[in-house]
Design a protein around this motif. Structure first.
Motif, PDB file in Angstrom:
ATOM      1  N   THR A 442      17.163  11.701   2.835  1.00  0.00           N
ATOM      2  CA  THR A 442      18.140  11.811   3.919  1.00  0.00           C
ATOM      3  C   THR A 442      17.576  11.229   5.214  1.00  0.00           C
ATOM      4  OG1 THR A 442      19.046  13.804   2.907  1.00  0.00           O
ATOM      5  CG2 THR A 442      19.614  13.397   5.196  1.00  0.00           C
ATOM      6  N   LEU A 443      16.331  11.593   5.528  1.00  0.00           N
ATOM      7  CA  LEU A 443      15.688  11.059   6.734  1.00  0.00           C
ATOM      8  C   LEU A 443      15.486   9.550   6.628  1.00  0.00           C
ATOM      9  CD1 LEU A 443      14.125  11.381   9.401  1.00  0.00           C
ATOM     10  CD2 LEU A 443      12.082  11.866   8.028  1.00  0.00           C
ATOM     11  N   TYR A 444      15.023   9.100   5.481  1.00  0.00           N
ATOM     12  CA  TYR A 444      14.766   7.672   5.253  1.00  0.00           C
ATOM     13  C   TYR A 444      16.047   6.856   5.446  1.00  0.00           C
ATOM     14  CZ  TYR A 444      12.388   3.704   2.967  1.00  0.00           C
ATOM     15  OH  TYR A 444      11.798   2.500   2.684  1.00  0.00           O
ATOM     16  N   THR A 445      17.138   7.347   4.883  1.00  0.00           N
ATOM     17  CA  THR A 445      18.407   6.633   4.989  1.00  0.00           C
ATOM     18  C   THR A 445      18.908   6.593   6.422  1.00  0.00           C
ATOM     19  OG1 THR A 445      18.980   7.332   2.740  1.00  0.00           O
ATOM     20  CG2 THR A 445      20.784   6.552   4.142  1.00  0.00           C
ATOM     21  N   ALA A 446      18.748   7.702   7.151  1.00  0.00           N
ATOM     22  CA  ALA A 446      19.194   7.750   8.549  1.00  0.00           C
ATOM     23  C   ALA A 446      18.451   6.716   9.397  1.00  0.00           C
ATOM     24  CB  ALA A 446      18.982   9.147   9.112  1.00  0.00           C
ATOM     25  N   GLU A 447      17.175   6.471   9.090  1.00  0.00           N
ATOM     26  CA  GLU A 447      16.386   5.513   9.858  1.00  0.00           C
ATOM     27  C   GLU A 447      16.560   4.079   9.364  1.00  0.00           C
ATOM     28  OE1 GLU A 447      12.656   8.493  10.995  1.00  0.00           O
ATOM     29  OE2 GLU A 447      12.442   6.998   9.406  1.00  0.00           O
ATOM     30  N   LEU A 448      17.011   3.935   8.147  1.00  0.00           N
ATOM     31  CA  LEU A 448      17.076   2.608   7.528  1.00  0.00           C
ATOM     32  C   LEU A 448      18.194   1.745   8.097  1.00  0.00           C
ATOM     33  CD1 LEU A 448      15.850   0.842   5.263  1.00  0.00           C
ATOM     34  CD2 LEU A 448      17.502   1.884   3.686  1.00  0.00           C
ATOM     35  N   TYR A 449      19.292   2.361   8.507  1.00  0.00           N
ATOM     36  CA  TYR A 449      20.471   1.601   8.920  1.00  0.00           C
ATOM     37  C   TYR A 449      20.634   1.610  10.437  1.00  0.00           C
ATOM     38  CZ  TYR A 449      21.404   1.831   3.976  1.00  0.00           C
ATOM     39  OH  TYR A 449      21.281   1.703   2.621  1.00  0.00           O
ATOM     40  N   PRO A 450      21.194   0.545  10.979  1.00  0.00           N
ATOM     41  CA  PRO A 450      21.395   0.446  12.429  1.00  0.00           C
ATOM     42  C   PRO A 450      22.360   1.509  12.944  1.00  0.00           C
ATOM     43  CG  PRO A 450      21.600  -1.697  11.362  1.00  0.00           C
ATOM     44  CD  PRO A 450      21.570  -0.685  10.269  1.00  0.00           C
ATOM     45  N   THR A 451      22.295   1.745  14.231  1.00  0.00           N
ATOM     46  CA  THR A 451      23.094   2.803  14.852  1.00  0.00           C
ATOM     47  C   THR A 451      24.583   2.611  14.619  1.00  0.00           C
ATOM     48  OG1 THR A 451      21.411   3.084  16.573  1.00  0.00           O
ATOM     49  CG2 THR A 451      23.616   3.954  17.036  1.00  0.00           C
ATOM     50  N   GLU A 452      25.057   1.378  14.686  1.00  0.00           N
ATOM     51  CA  GLU A 452      26.490   1.139  14.619  1.00  0.00           C
ATOM     52  C   GLU A 452      27.086   1.383  13.228  1.00  0.00           C
ATOM     53  OE1 GLU A 452      27.074  -2.799  15.974  1.00  0.00           O
ATOM     54  OE2 GLU A 452      26.054  -3.759  14.283  1.00  0.00           O
ATOM     55  N   ILE A 453      26.248   1.495  12.198  1.00  0.00           N
ATOM     56  CA  ILE A 453      26.768   1.800  10.858  1.00  0.00           C
ATOM     57  C   ILE A 453      26.040   2.983  10.212  1.00  0.00           C
ATOM     58  CG2 ILE A 453      27.539  -0.557  10.385  1.00  0.00           C
ATOM     59  CD1 ILE A 453      24.987  -0.923   8.703  1.00  0.00           C
ATOM     60  N   ARG A 454      25.217   3.706  10.995  1.00  0.00           N
ATOM     61  CA  ARG A 454      24.389   4.772  10.419  1.00  0.00           C
ATOM     62  C   ARG A 454      25.244   5.894   9.834  1.00  0.00           C
ATOM     63  NH1 ARG A 454      20.965   5.593  14.464  1.00  0.00           N
ATOM     64  NH2 ARG A 454      19.575   4.001  13.591  1.00  0.00           N
ATOM     65  N   ASN A 455      26.236   6.353  10.580  1.00  0.00           N
ATOM     66  CA  ASN A 455      27.076   7.445  10.082  1.00  0.00           C
ATOM     67  C   ASN A 455      27.849   7.038   8.838  1.00  0.00           C
ATOM     68  OD1 ASN A 455      26.368   9.460  11.856  1.00  0.00           O
ATOM     69  ND2 ASN A 455      27.979   8.971  13.331  1.00  0.00           N
ATOM     70  N   SER A 456      28.331   5.807   8.802  1.00  0.00           N
ATOM     71  CA  SER A 456      29.053   5.323   7.623  1.00  0.00           C
ATOM     72  C   SER A 456      28.129   5.255   6.413  1.00  0.00           C
ATOM     73  CB  SER A 456      29.656   3.944   7.897  1.00  0.00           C
ATOM     74  OG  SER A 456      30.596   4.013   8.943  1.00  0.00           O
ATOM     75  N   ALA A 457      26.893   4.825   6.637  1.00  0.00           N
ATOM     76  CA  ALA A 457      25.925   4.758   5.539  1.00  0.00           C
ATOM     77  C   ALA A 457      25.626   6.150   4.998  1.00  0.00           C
ATOM     78  CB  ALA A 457      24.639   4.083   6.013  1.00  0.00           C
ATOM     79  N   LEU A 458      25.376   7.098   5.898  1.00  0.00           N
ATOM     80  CA  LEU A 458      25.088   8.474   5.458  1.00  0.00           C
ATOM     81  C   LEU A 458      26.299   9.097   4.777  1.00  0.00           C
ATOM     82  CD1 LEU A 458      23.006   9.848   8.467  1.00  0.00           C
ATOM     83  CD2 LEU A 458      22.206   9.503   6.128  1.00  0.00           C
ATOM     84  N   GLY A 459      27.477   8.830   5.316  1.00  0.00           N
ATOM     85  CA  GLY A 459      28.688   9.411   4.730  1.00  0.00           C
ATOM     86  C   GLY A 459      28.963   8.903   3.330  1.00  0.00           C
ATOM     87  N   THR A 460      28.841   7.586   3.129  1.00  0.00           N
ATOM     88  CA  THR A 460      29.089   7.030   1.794  1.00  0.00           C
ATOM     89  C   THR A 460      27.966   7.408   0.822  1.00  0.00           C
ATOM     90  OG1 THR A 460      28.102   4.938   2.542  1.00  0.00           O
ATOM     91  CG2 THR A 460      30.509   5.117   2.605  1.00  0.00           C
ATOM     92  N   CYS A 461      26.740   7.514   1.321  1.00  0.00           N
ATOM     93  CA  CYS A 461      25.639   7.987   0.462  1.00  0.00           C
ATOM     94  C   CYS A 461      25.877   9.429   0.032  1.00  0.00           C
ATOM     95  CB  CYS A 461      24.309   7.879   1.205  1.00  0.00           C
ATOM     96  SG  CYS A 461      23.642   6.209   1.315  1.00  0.00           S
ATOM     97  N   SER A 462      26.397  10.241   0.942  1.00  0.00           N
ATOM     98  CA  SER A 462      26.723  11.629   0.605  1.00  0.00           C
ATOM     99  C   SER A 462      27.785  11.684  -0.488  1.00  0.00           C
ATOM    100  CB  SER A 462      27.203  12.372   1.854  1.00  0.00           C
ATOM    101  OG  SER A 462      27.602  13.692   1.543  1.00  0.00           O
ATOM    102  N   THR A 463      28.736  10.750  -0.438  1.00  0.00           N
ATOM    103  CA  THR A 463      29.759  10.700  -1.479  1.00  0.00           C
ATOM    104  C   THR A 463      29.124  10.454  -2.846  1.00  0.00           C
ATOM    105  OG1 THR A 463      31.392   9.842   0.087  1.00  0.00           O
ATOM    106  CG2 THR A 463      31.834   9.505  -2.260  1.00  0.00           C
ATOM    107  N   TRP A 464      28.178   9.523  -2.907  1.00  0.00           N
ATOM    108  CA  TRP A 464      27.502   9.252  -4.179  1.00  0.00           C
ATOM    109  C   TRP A 464      26.614  10.411  -4.605  1.00  0.00           C
ATOM    110  CZ3 TRP A 464      28.463   5.770  -7.781  1.00  0.00           C
ATOM    111  CH2 TRP A 464      29.280   4.695  -7.443  1.00  0.00           C
ATOM    112  N   ALA A 465      26.086  11.149  -3.645  1.00  0.00           N
ATOM    113  CA  ALA A 465      25.321  12.346  -3.992  1.00  0.00           C
ATOM    114  C   ALA A 465      26.210  13.368  -4.687  1.00  0.00           C
ATOM    115  CB  ALA A 465      24.702  12.958  -2.730  1.00  0.00           C
ATOM    116  N   HIS A 466      27.439  13.481  -4.235  1.00  0.00           N
ATOM    117  CA  HIS A 466      28.373  14.420  -4.866  1.00  0.00           C
ATOM    118  C   HIS A 466      28.798  13.939  -6.250  1.00  0.00           C
ATOM    119  CE1 HIS A 466      28.676  17.249  -1.624  1.00  0.00           C
ATOM    120  NE2 HIS A 466      28.916  16.293  -0.753  1.00  0.00           N
ATOM    121  N   VAL A 467      28.807  12.618  -6.459  1.00  0.00           N
ATOM    122  CA  VAL A 467      29.053  12.108  -7.813  1.00  0.00           C
ATOM    123  C   VAL A 467      27.980  12.643  -8.759  1.00  0.00           C
ATOM    124  CG1 VAL A 467      29.102  10.034  -9.258  1.00  0.00           C
ATOM    125  CG2 VAL A 467      30.288  10.045  -7.053  1.00  0.00           C
TER     126      VAL A 467
END
Length: 530
Positions: A442-467
């Motif tokens: 979770t921390l790695y992903t939050a730092e990996l993506y730029p600010t302007e798409i960080r929330n979208s990256a975390l949100g879509t990753c969370s969706t795959w986590a629920h899969v």
């Protein structure tokens, strides 16, 4: 400190339902077919089963199609000799138990499986109880997050508490399985409604000095709930009483909602300064605090922007509005490669996390000891990554934990089926690794993506986590029925692949985060240390 305790206690309640399926919906220790025609004979249970289920290994799901009314008029010895002799001449067909009688269970009060006959051809419906919980978490993770940003942390938390109490009551008293599933869905949704606003309250209102250890303690309260679940499950065997015992503490959420204040930081963003003053100083504000008024130039500019926006097509509005950050996730080749790797990592991590939590039956181990072991292992798994991240960076830590998990779960294959202690030991080592990985990813992903798409990256990753979490019950129940080692083997292989894919990602353990998509970090040969 009061804020901390008000936020951390509901997370203990969330921990109740991580593994509650293992206790509430376990398969009966023994199951057989109660043939109606043989109920009034003086035969023992073993004698009845030796005729109806002779050489069948269906767990009471099927029986031989004998004329049981004719057999019931004989003594057991005569009936046994008759069936053995007739089987050599013309063996009868195998029929479903329901055509001749009904399912019977050892200790039926300990599982909801007996109440709704969720065995044999309906066994897949038993798994739906855990899937409903995971689907609830999936829906709650984004809906309660939106509510918390729009209407406030306390409002979202209160709604989550209502869902939690209502869902618990449904699960405790309903005579219908469909309502039970609705209750489980509500509990899953409520767990997100309690977790995210409470965690946000800690982050927003606790000073930096105490924020780290309080965040770790908040996460560690989850396995504390699992340990308490195992203790209550051992002391309270009937599943409805156990569900009721899990429901009663949820009534304390009413007190939490009453004592909890809204987050002052959120109120400030909404320019509700009078309420902020009252929360901080305990009395109404005596000053006339006015929100900042936009200048005439700003208002004129906004009007021009609004007039221009009315001439833009709906498709363009979506492209430049809600879908902009999603499109940017896949438009840049470098970011697109990162996001697909992150999706796989999140899905595999969640799958392995829940498989190791629900896999007690396949290991033929005590359900209570397994849940306790899982909770005990989880607690240090939140602390160890903090130390590792300080010295090895994000990428190496993530890869090491993935490899540790994968090797541990695959080592289960090398242990004979009867060596329960070694099997559980390797499974718990894998559990430790995947629990630690969860927080690091979770921390790695939050730092990996730029600010302007960080929330979208975390949100879509969370969706795959629920899969992954939705798939886990089917992996445990369906594939586990084919072979006790299959769930851990699948997770072990997938986790090893995720560990190797981590090497394709850049190190992010630096002081600077990227803000623009074009500035996304690139893979380096040597990671920098934090």
């Amino acid at each position: 400190m009061a804020i901390f305790f008000l936020c951390v206690t509901p997370n203990i309640l969330n921990g109740f339902h991580v593994s509650s399926y293992t206790l509430l919906g376990h398969l009966p220790d023994d199951q057989w077919c109660g043939v109606d025609a043989l109920q009034h004979t003086n035969w023992t249970l073993a004698e009845k089963r030796s005729i109806s289920e002779y050489e069948l290994e269906s767990g009471g799901c099927t029986i031989w199609d004998w004329d049981y009314e004719h057999l019931a008029r004989m003594s057991y010895t005569s009936a046994l000799n008759y069936t053995r002799r007739m089987a050599q001449i013309n063996k009868p067909t195998v029929v479903s138990c329901k055509t001749k009688g009904s399912y019977e269970y050892a200790q039926p009060e300990t599982t909801f499986v007996a109440d709704w006959e969720l065995t044999c051809e309906r066994s897949i419906q038993r798994t739906s109880a855990q899937v409903a919980l995971s689907l609830g978490k999936f829906c709650g993770s984004f809906s309660f997050g939106i509510l918390a940003d729009k209407f406030g942390r306390k409002t979202s938390f209160t709604l989550g508490a209502v869902f939690f109490i209502a869902g618990s009551i449904f699960c405790s008293f309903t005579p219908w399985y469909s309502i039970f599933l609705i209750g489980r869905f509500a509990l899953g949704s409520a767990s997100s409604g309690l977790f995210y606003p409470a965690f946000t309250m800690i982050v927003e209102n606790i000073c930096l000095k105490h924020r780290t250890w309080m965040s770790i303690a908040f996460s560690a309260s989850y396995p504390v709930g699992m340990i308490l679940l195992a203790i209550m499950g051992y002391l309270i065997q009937p599943w409805r009483y156990l569900q009721l015992a899990l429901t009663i503490p949820s009534l304390l959420l009413i007190l939490n909602c009453y004592l909890m204040n809204e987050s002052p930081r959120w109120l400030i963003t909404k320019q509700r300064y009078n309420r902020v003053y009252k929360i901080l100083f305990g009395q109404p504000c005596h000053y006339d605090i006015q929100p900042t008024i936009a200048t005439a130039t700003e208002i004129s500019t906004d009007k021009k922007t609004l007039a221009t926006a009315t001439n833009v097509s709906l498709a363009q509005k979506l492209k430049n509005g809600p879908l902009k950050s999603i499109i940017e996730l896949f438009a840049n080749p470098k970011v697109r490669r990162y996001i697909f790797t992150s999706y796989f990592m999140f899905c595999v991590t969640s799958l392995s996390y829940y498989v190791t939590a629900l896999n007690a039956a396949n290991f033929s181990v005590s359900r209570y000891l397994y849940i306790v072991a899982t909770g005990v292992v989880d607690i240090p798994s939140y602390v160890v990554p903090v130390i590792m991240l300080r010295y090895t960076g994000r990428r190496i830590t993530t890869m090491f934990l993935f490899m540790l998990t994968g090797v541990s779960l695959l080592l289960v294959l090398s242990v004979p089926a009867g060596s329960t202690t070694w099997i559980v030991s390797f499974a718990m080592l894998g559990r430790f690794g995947i629990s630690a990985t969860y927080s690091v990813v979770t921390l790695y992903t939050a730092e990996l993506y730029p600010t302007e798409i960080r929330n979208s990256a975390l949100g879509t990753c969370s969706t795959w986590a629920h899969v992954g979490s939705i798939s886990a019950p089917y992996v445990v129940d369906v594939l586990g029925a084919l072979g006790w080692y299959i769930p851990t083997t699948i997770c072990g292989c997938c986790v090893l692949v995720a560990g190797l894919l981590t090497l394709t990602l850049p190190e992010t353990g630096t002081d600077k985060l990227s803000d623009k998509v074009d500035d996304a970090p690139a893979v380096e040969s040597k990671p920098e240390k934090q």
